[in-house]
Write a protein that holds these residues in place. Structure first.
Motif, PDB file in Angstrom:
ATOM      1  N   CYS A  28       0.851  -1.182   0.000  1.00  0.00           N
ATOM      2  CA  CYS A  28       0.000   0.000   0.000  1.00  0.00           C
ATOM      3  C   CYS A  28       0.888   1.233   0.000  1.00  0.00           C
ATOM      4  CB  CYS A  28      -0.898   0.011   1.228  1.00  0.00           C
ATOM      5  SG  CYS A  28      -2.006  -1.413   1.317  1.00  0.00           S
ATOM      6  N   VAL A  29       0.586   2.179  -0.894  1.00  0.00           N
ATOM      7  CA  VAL A  29       1.406   3.376  -1.072  1.00  0.00           C
ATOM      8  C   VAL A  29       0.489   4.593  -1.154  1.00  0.00           C
ATOM      9  CG1 VAL A  29       3.064   4.541  -2.591  1.00  0.00           C
ATOM     10  CG2 VAL A  29       3.184   2.045  -2.294  1.00  0.00           C
TER      11      VAL A  29
ATOM     12  N   VAL B 287       6.002   9.751  -4.226  1.00  0.00           N
ATOM     13  CA  VAL B 287       6.734   9.580  -5.486  1.00  0.00           C
ATOM     14  C   VAL B 287       6.638   8.126  -5.943  1.00  0.00           C
ATOM     15  CG1 VAL B 287       9.037   9.671  -6.539  1.00  0.00           C
ATOM     16  CG2 VAL B 287       8.293  11.504  -5.004  1.00  0.00           C
ATOM     17  N   MET B 288       6.694   7.192  -5.001  1.00  0.00           N
ATOM     18  CA  MET B 288       6.637   5.760  -5.335  1.00  0.00           C
ATOM     19  C   MET B 288       5.337   5.402  -6.047  1.00  0.00           C
ATOM     20  SD  MET B 288       8.057   2.835  -5.474  1.00  0.00           S
ATOM     21  CE  MET B 288       9.517   2.981  -4.469  1.00  0.00           C
ATOM     22  N   HIS B 289       4.258   6.072  -5.713  1.00  0.00           N
ATOM     23  CA  HIS B 289       2.972   5.760  -6.342  1.00  0.00           C
ATOM     24  C   HIS B 289       3.067   5.908  -7.861  1.00  0.00           C
ATOM     25  CE1 HIS B 289      -1.235   6.122  -7.518  1.00  0.00           C
ATOM     26  NE2 HIS B 289      -1.508   5.440  -6.409  1.00  0.00           N
TER      27      HIS B 289
ATOM     28  N   TYR C  43      -5.998  -0.841  -6.555  1.00  0.00           N
ATOM     29  CA  TYR C  43      -7.298  -0.433  -6.050  1.00  0.00           C
ATOM     30  C   TYR C  43      -7.133   0.817  -5.206  1.00  0.00           C
ATOM     31  CZ  TYR C  43      -8.000  -5.377  -7.075  1.00  0.00           C
ATOM     32  OH  TYR C  43      -8.028  -6.597  -7.696  1.00  0.00           O
ATOM     33  N   GLU C  44      -8.129   1.689  -5.232  1.00  0.00           N
ATOM     34  CA  GLU C  44      -8.127   2.830  -4.331  1.00  0.00           C
ATOM     35  C   GLU C  44      -8.465   2.332  -2.941  1.00  0.00           C
ATOM     36  OE1 GLU C  44     -10.356   6.267  -5.414  1.00  0.00           O
ATOM     37  OE2 GLU C  44      -9.556   6.266  -7.465  1.00  0.00           O
TER      38      GLU C  44
ATOM     39  N   HIS D 259      -4.548   5.949   0.029  1.00  0.00           N
ATOM     40  CA  HIS D 259      -3.512   5.062  -0.517  1.00  0.00           C
ATOM     41  C   HIS D 259      -4.062   4.274  -1.709  1.00  0.00           C
ATOM     42  CE1 HIS D 259      -1.390   5.986   3.123  1.00  0.00           C
ATOM     43  NE2 HIS D 259      -0.416   5.148   2.844  1.00  0.00           N
ATOM     44  N   SER D 260      -3.147   3.668  -2.453  1.00  0.00           N
ATOM     45  CA  SER D 260      -3.519   2.650  -3.442  1.00  0.00           C
ATOM     46  C   SER D 260      -2.977   1.322  -2.955  1.00  0.00           C
ATOM     47  CB  SER D 260      -2.928   2.965  -4.815  1.00  0.00           C
ATOM     48  OG  SER D 260      -3.609   4.043  -5.408  1.00  0.00           O
ATOM     49  N   ILE D 261      -3.731   0.292  -3.220  1.00  0.00           N
ATOM     50  CA  ILE D 261      -3.337  -1.076  -2.885  1.00  0.00           C
ATOM     51  C   ILE D 261      -2.840  -1.695  -4.178  1.00  0.00           C
ATOM     52  CG2 ILE D 261      -4.112  -3.307  -1.994  1.00  0.00           C
ATOM     53  CD1 ILE D 261      -6.523  -1.545  -0.743  1.00  0.00           C
TER      54      ILE D 261
END
Length: 161
Positions: free
Chosen positions: A48-49, A54-56, A124-125, A129-131
């Motif tokens: 999860c980010v 930046v990593m996203h 996924y949202e 975060h995004s998973i």
């Protein structure tokens, strides 16, 4: 019962420490403890980010990432990749020993307990975060037995022997 923030409550859940990495033009690293195995068949993991990290963008643009699972002696490395003041891009890896992952080219950090290289399959949202769901392309482990954990908002070391 006193009101407790989610951050305070979750500080009671011990987690392992990882450094997520992406190679190529989007080279970046980030300390993360929101990482988990999902499935053995097919081999899948998740991380999860924050959508503002930046990593996203690095993961969504390259569709590949690697995970180095930190050993007890790697607390300075985990702190380094959590520090927003470190250099950006490939320059941030000049301070650590690493090898390019054979499948993704993403940096695999020397001294880690294990390494996982992934191809992004879905995301996924999840609130802010995004998973990210990653298909495992390759994985390996070291002979190390001392793990770095995060508990009570602090780093801890545990010997798994």
């Amino acid at each position: 019962m006193a009101e407790t923030s989610l951050r305070d409550a979750m500080s009671r859940f011990a987690t392992g420490i990882t450094v997520l990495t992406v190679g190529g033009e989007q080279t970046h690293g980030m300390t993360a403890n929101a990482f988990s195995s999902v499935s053995l068949d097919p081999p899948l993991v998740l991380c999860c980010v924050s959508r503002t990290a930046v990593m996203h963008d690095a993961i969504t643009n390259t569709k590949r990432f690697a995970v180095s699972i930190m050993g007890a002696e790697q607390e300075p490395t985990a702190r380094y990749f959590a520090d927003r003041r470190r250099p950006r891009g490939a320059a941030q890896f000049e301070a650590v020993d690493w090898l390019p992952g054979p499948r993704t080219g993403a940096p695999l950090l020397s001294g880690a307990l294990a390494w996982v290289e992934c191809e992004l399959t879905q995301w996924y949202e999840g609130g802010d975060h995004s998973i990210f769901l990653g298909q495992v392309l390759s994985c390996s482990r070291s002979e190390g037995t001392r793990a770095l954990l995060f508990y009570g908002s602090q780093f801890h070391q545990v010997d798994t022997r």
